[in-house]
Design an enzyme around this catalytic site. Structure first.
Site, PDB file in Angstrom:
ATOM      1  N   LEU A 182       1.695  -4.591  10.181  1.00  0.00           N
ATOM      2  CA  LEU A 182       2.571  -6.003   9.834  1.00  0.00           C
ATOM      3  C   LEU A 182       3.726  -5.840  10.568  1.00  0.00           C
ATOM      4  O   LEU A 182       4.402  -6.791  10.926  1.00  0.00           O
ATOM      5  CB  LEU A 182       1.699  -5.932   9.693  1.00  0.00           C
ATOM      6  N   THR A 183       4.121  -4.407   9.461  1.00  0.00           N
ATOM      7  CA  THR A 183       5.265  -4.815   8.831  1.00  0.00           C
ATOM      8  C   THR A 183       6.776  -4.583  10.154  1.00  0.00           C
ATOM      9  O   THR A 183       6.373  -3.500  11.044  1.00  0.00           O
ATOM     10  CB  THR A 183       6.086  -3.767   7.474  1.00  0.00           C
ATOM     11  N   PRO A 217      11.130  -4.383  11.256  1.00  0.00           N
ATOM     12  CA  PRO A 217      12.306  -4.283  11.036  1.00  0.00           C
ATOM     13  C   PRO A 217      13.396  -5.669   9.928  1.00  0.00           C
ATOM     14  O   PRO A 217      13.700  -5.939   9.039  1.00  0.00           O
ATOM     15  CB  PRO A 217      13.494  -3.775  11.861  1.00  0.00           C
ATOM     16  N   ASN A 218      13.057  -6.900  11.018  1.00  0.00           N
ATOM     17  CA  ASN A 218      13.002  -7.352  10.130  1.00  0.00           C
ATOM     18  C   ASN A 218      12.257  -9.195   9.519  1.00  0.00           C
ATOM     19  O   ASN A 218      12.041 -10.522   9.458  1.00  0.00           O
ATOM     20  CB  ASN A 218      13.769  -8.610  11.024  1.00  0.00           C
ATOM     21  N   ARG A 266      -4.449  -4.706  -1.734  1.00  0.00           N
ATOM     22  CA  ARG A 266      -4.016  -4.417  -2.881  1.00  0.00           C
ATOM     23  C   ARG A 266      -4.523  -3.824  -3.681  1.00  0.00           C
ATOM     24  O   ARG A 266      -4.651  -3.058  -4.718  1.00  0.00           O
ATOM     25  CB  ARG A 266      -3.937  -5.899  -3.109  1.00  0.00           C
ATOM     26  N   GLY A 309      13.200  18.623 -20.931  1.00  0.00           N
ATOM     27  CA  GLY A 309      13.589  19.023 -19.307  1.00  0.00           C
ATOM     28  C   GLY A 309      12.873  19.460 -18.158  1.00  0.00           C
ATOM     29  O   GLY A 309      12.424  19.579 -17.434  1.00  0.00           O
ATOM     30  N   GLU A 322       2.220  -3.271   0.576  1.00  0.00           N
ATOM     31  CA  GLU A 322       1.187  -3.881   0.671  1.00  0.00           C
ATOM     32  C   GLU A 322       1.626  -4.984   0.140  1.00  0.00           C
ATOM     33  O   GLU A 322       0.908  -5.932  -0.968  1.00  0.00           O
ATOM     34  CB  GLU A 322       0.118  -3.366   0.059  1.00  0.00           C
ATOM     35  N   THR A 344       5.979  -6.092  -2.302  1.00  0.00           N
ATOM     36  CA  THR A 344       6.649  -6.222  -3.405  1.00  0.00           C
ATOM     37  C   THR A 344       5.574  -6.536  -4.650  1.00  0.00           C
ATOM     38  O   THR A 344       5.076  -8.216  -4.623  1.00  0.00           O
ATOM     39  CB  THR A 344       7.354  -6.535  -3.478  1.00  0.00           C
TER      40      THR A 344
END
Length: 381
Positions: free
Chosen positions: A125-126, A128-129, A244, A341, A364, A366
């Site tokens: 789905l995702t 670059p734009n 989700r 530590g 999925e 933000t």
């Protein structure tokens, strides 16, 4: 209202935990360090039926419910978040849309091997734009008469470098916009014009394969349209509603794993002549961590239960993911602090868990997107 798991669900937890402890946990640190996809354990998950938990047996699945699936992802992620998301993306993002929207022929050809773990699945789905703005798809699908032709690229695709089957959305009619102009397709990795691009070098979930997908005049058979033309955005959003639950379960598993190792560390660690678990100030930290974990678990189980009962669950899965992701970050940060530590070294797993936790607030949808979904439900939009 019953807050107790069924005997079948408890059996799933015991079975998956045993698998996770015996097979996944021993290599978790190494595959993270080497950025190595755990092919051997993915194959074993298939044989154990862990890659098709919520699907009917007639389609190769285990015949379980969404609660059992959530438990599966939680238990895997308790020791290795990378393994948990491999299972989640495969099941929720590829298997589920095939089950929900596929024709009988598509289910037989694609869902059965997915549910059996013979093939690995992914979801594209995702772009670059087109991240949060999922409707801004630039990948194009053109009807060439006897086939579809896809051109474009997807980014940040979980399982991308190792998947056999992909559910991909693309713009089919820009004039119709988001509602009606986007369609979904079933893509095989062998299709002409399809290739896997860059593999991302990530902060966390380093053993998970996250890649680009590239389409250059990619030829897709007409019968590989998923659902109807123009239904792609609806399919994608419905898929994410269920996905989700998987990511919330991953976040819960990360938090539970970090909590468990921290409690054991505190019992063993001595300062000022006694176990640091005896210090009330640190006990208060543990109390806060435990409370948030249990609250997240109830939100997740509620969403999974509503999905099993075919009730509206989208806003509930959004609430579950929002809170579980924030809980994972809170608990893992506290876990590192309570280790002192040592928590900042790779000798202990909490630093890996902290790195892994962050992505649950991003992919999925933000945390900000989850709030939009929740608020839209509140105000009836």
């Amino acid at each position: 209202m019953n807050f107790q798991l069924t005997k079948e669900q408890e059996f799933v937890r015991k079975m998956v935990r045993k698998f996770a402890v015996n097979e996944v946990e021993p290599i978790a640190a190494d595959i993270d360090k080497e950025h190595r996809f755990p092919t051997e354990n993915v194959e074993k998950m298939g044989r154990y039926g862990l890659l098709g938990v919520p699907f009917p047996k007639e389609y190769g699945g285990a015949g379980g419910d969404n609660m059992a699936y959530a438990i599966t992802v939680e238990e895997l992620s308790r020791v290795c978040a990378s393994t948990g998301v491999i299972c989640s993306a495969h099941t929720s993002l590829c298997g589920w849309p095939l089950f929900a929207y596929g024709t009988e022929e598509q289910k037989k050809k694609y869902l059965i091997p997915i549910a059996k773990g013979e093939k690995l699945g992914a979801f594209g789905l995702t772009e670059p734009n087109a991240g949060t703005d999922a409707g801004g798809q630039q990948t194009r699908a053109i009807d060439r008469g006897d086939h579809w032709e896809l051109n474009g690229a997807k980014v940040f695709i979980t399982n991308g470098g190792f998947a056999d089957t992909f559910i991909v959305v693309a713009m089919t009619d820009k004039s119709k916009g988001t509602r009606g102009g986007i369609s979904a397709f079933i893509i095989e990795k062998e299709f002409p014009g399809f290739s896997v691009g860059k593999t991302e070098d990530k902060m966390g979930i380093c053993a998970s394969s996250t890649t680009e997908l590239i389409f250059q005049n990619c030829i897709v058979p007409k019968e590989n349209l998923l659902g109807q033309v123009g239904e792609g955005f609806k399919i994608a959003m419905a898929t994410l509603d269920g996905g989700r639950i998987g990511i919330a379960s991953q976040a819960l598993g990360i938090a539970q794993g970090a909590f468990d190792v921290t409690v054991e560390y505190m019992k063993a660690r001595k300062q000022f002549g006694k176990s640091i678990a005896a210090f009330q100030g640190l006990q208060f930290e543990i109390a806060d961590m435990k409370t948030r974990i249990e609250a997240a678990r109830l939100l997740i189980y509620q969403a999974a239960d509503r999905k099993d009962k075919h009730l509206k669950y989208g806003p509930y899965s959004a609430m579950a993911k929002l809170y579980a992701a924030e809980t994972a970050m809170y608990v893992t940060t506290k876990a590192v602090q309570l280790h002192g530590g040592y928590g900042y070294t790779k000798d202990y797993p909490v630093e890996r868990m902290m790195r892994d936790a962050k992505i649950t607030e991003i992919y999925e949808g933000t945390s900000e997107v989850q709030k939009i979904v929740i608020a839209a439900d509140v105000f009836g939009r």
